[in-house]
Design an enzyme around this catalytic site. Structure first.
Site, PDB file in Angstrom:
ATOM      1  N   ARG A 220       0.742  -1.453  -0.110  1.00  0.00           N
ATOM      2  CA  ARG A 220      -0.136   0.134  -0.017  1.00  0.00           C
ATOM      3  C   ARG A 220       1.010   1.426   0.074  1.00  0.00           C
ATOM      4  O   ARG A 220       1.887   1.292   0.754  1.00  0.00           O
ATOM      5  CB  ARG A 220      -1.061   0.086   1.231  1.00  0.00           C
ATOM      6  CG  ARG A 220      -2.032  -0.796   1.206  1.00  0.00           C
ATOM      7  CD  ARG A 220      -3.208  -0.481   0.230  1.00  0.00           C
ATOM      8  NE  ARG A 220      -4.169  -1.469   0.296  1.00  0.00           N
ATOM      9  CZ  ARG A 220      -4.413  -2.722  -0.758  1.00  0.00           C
ATOM     10  NH1 ARG A 220      -3.391  -2.771  -1.428  1.00  0.00           N
ATOM     11  NH2 ARG A 220      -5.343  -3.530  -0.315  1.00  0.00           N
ATOM     12  N   HIS A 268      -0.837   0.030 -10.105  1.00  0.00           N
ATOM     13  CA  HIS A 268      -1.630  -1.032  -9.041  1.00  0.00           C
ATOM     14  C   HIS A 268      -1.906  -2.222  -9.791  1.00  0.00           C
ATOM     15  O   HIS A 268      -3.277  -2.524  -9.805  1.00  0.00           O
ATOM     16  CB  HIS A 268      -2.845  -0.388  -8.385  1.00  0.00           C
ATOM     17  CG  HIS A 268      -2.927  -1.163  -6.894  1.00  0.00           C
ATOM     18  ND1 HIS A 268      -3.418  -0.380  -5.938  1.00  0.00           N
ATOM     19  CD2 HIS A 268      -3.152  -2.420  -6.489  1.00  0.00           C
ATOM     20  CE1 HIS A 268      -3.843  -1.030  -4.924  1.00  0.00           C
ATOM     21  NE2 HIS A 268      -3.523  -2.483  -5.372  1.00  0.00           N
TER      22      HIS A 268
END
Ligand code: NAP
Length: 305
Positions: A220, A268
């Site tokens: 993250r 991502h």
């Protein structure tokens, strides 16, 4: 049995797959005022979803990380289940091996040299100079460790509780964090985002890595203090970074990561949710829960993952 689907993606293929694997279920896309369901399959649902869906017996997250989901007010007794691998492990292993090998075998350099028609050989790689430290030895971290081991790099791992993996120097807890960092040159982040791990990768921790360290962040964005990483890259203390996740996604157009010569940005995509594997896993877990059988992937809300 009624299943509610709530995610910002085209629902048609998901509903079709759920109906195929759970033919007895009534599967619907959630909308405000929808009938109350027994189970839910969600990605980033609004608070209103939980306010209205008061009869749920379990909620299934369409990803491994539950940090966003845990921001919602969810009644404490409702089981939250995250994905266990479901096709993401092999993708994470590919991603890390690619970034690791691209860096250690100088592929970016060769691409630049080829533009100029330059034929220059670097020194032969000594893998013992590049110990790979994996933050998080869970479902995904373990698969990454195995893949990296295959290429002959020394591997270290760090977890919250004690773990044992053949051939991996496993360390755990705050007490062994400094030892882990001091032994690591290529740092791979696979931690869940929790209050304990947020901003963990700052100047103080990244400075403890071996000189010429390289960061691969596929967990993250909020694990990393961006200004600190950029300062260490600019000073030459760190050699580079491959980053898949960011504090704000999509990464803002003006963010310095885009143009930094030693940062590789990906959108991502390190571990995409694979439809068939995901539906198969969730359908199997729903069937198990209905028979009161144990399932893997239950989230411990106090722990945050
Ligand atoms: P997992 O199975 O829950 O493993 C988490 C690991 O982190 C465990 O080894 C755990 O320690 C360790 N850990 C947690 N808190 C810690 C702390 N405070 N100190 C030290 N170690 C700690 O999770 P996973 O399935 O491997 O997934 C990991 C993360 O990858 C997800 O949370 C998600 O954020 C990220 N992810 C990213 C993508 C992408 O596309 N970029 C895709 C999927 C997942 P214990 O073993 O002691 O519990």
């Amino acid at each position: 049995m009624r299943i509610s689907f709530c995610a910002q993606t085209d629902p048609a293929p998901w509903l079709a797959a759920l109906r195929q694997h759970l033919p007895q279920a009534q599967v619907d896309v959630w909308h405000s005022g929808a009938a109350r369901a027994d189970y839910a399959m969600v990605w980033a649902p609004p608070q209103q979803f939980f306010d209205e869906q008061t009869a749920l017996r379990a909620v299934f997250n369409m990803g491994a990380g539950v940090d966003a989901l845990l921001q919602r007010q969810i009644r404490p007794e409702l089981p939250i289940v995250r994905l266990n691998d479901a096709g993401m492990g092999v993708q994470m292993a590919e991603y890390v091996c690619h970034a690791l090998i691209r860096h250690t075998r100088d592929f970016a350099l060769f691409e630049a040299q080829a533009q100029q028609g330059l034929w220059q050989e670097p020194p032969v790689l000594d893998r013992t100079d590049f110990p790979v430290g994996i933050l998080g030895l869970g479902v995904l971290g373990e698969q990454v460790a195995r893949a990296v081991q295959h290429f002959g790099f020394p591997v270290l791992g760090w977890s919250r509780t004690e773990r044992r993996l053949d051939g991996v120097r496993c360390l755990h807890g705050q007490a062994q964090f400094a030892e882990f960092l001091a032994g690591t040159r290529v740092l791979v982040n696979l931690l869940p985002l929790t209050p304990q791990t947020e901003n963990l990768l700052d100047r103080a921790t990244l400075s403890q890595l071996r000189p010429g360290a390289y960061l691969i962040n596929i967990a993250r964005g909020r694990h990393v203090v961006d200004e600190d990483l950029l300062a260490l890259l600019d000073s030459g203390q760190m050699a580079g970074a491959t980053l898949d996740v960011f504090r704000t996604e999509p990464l803002l157009a003006e963010h310095p990561y885009w143009r930094h010569p030693r940062v590789t940005v990906t959108p991502h995509i390190a571990g995409r949710t694979v439809l068939q594997d995901t539906v198969l896993q969730i359908a199997a877990k729903i069937s198990a829960l209905r028979k009161s059988e144990p399932i893997e992937g239950l989230v411990d809300r106090a722990r945050g993952y």
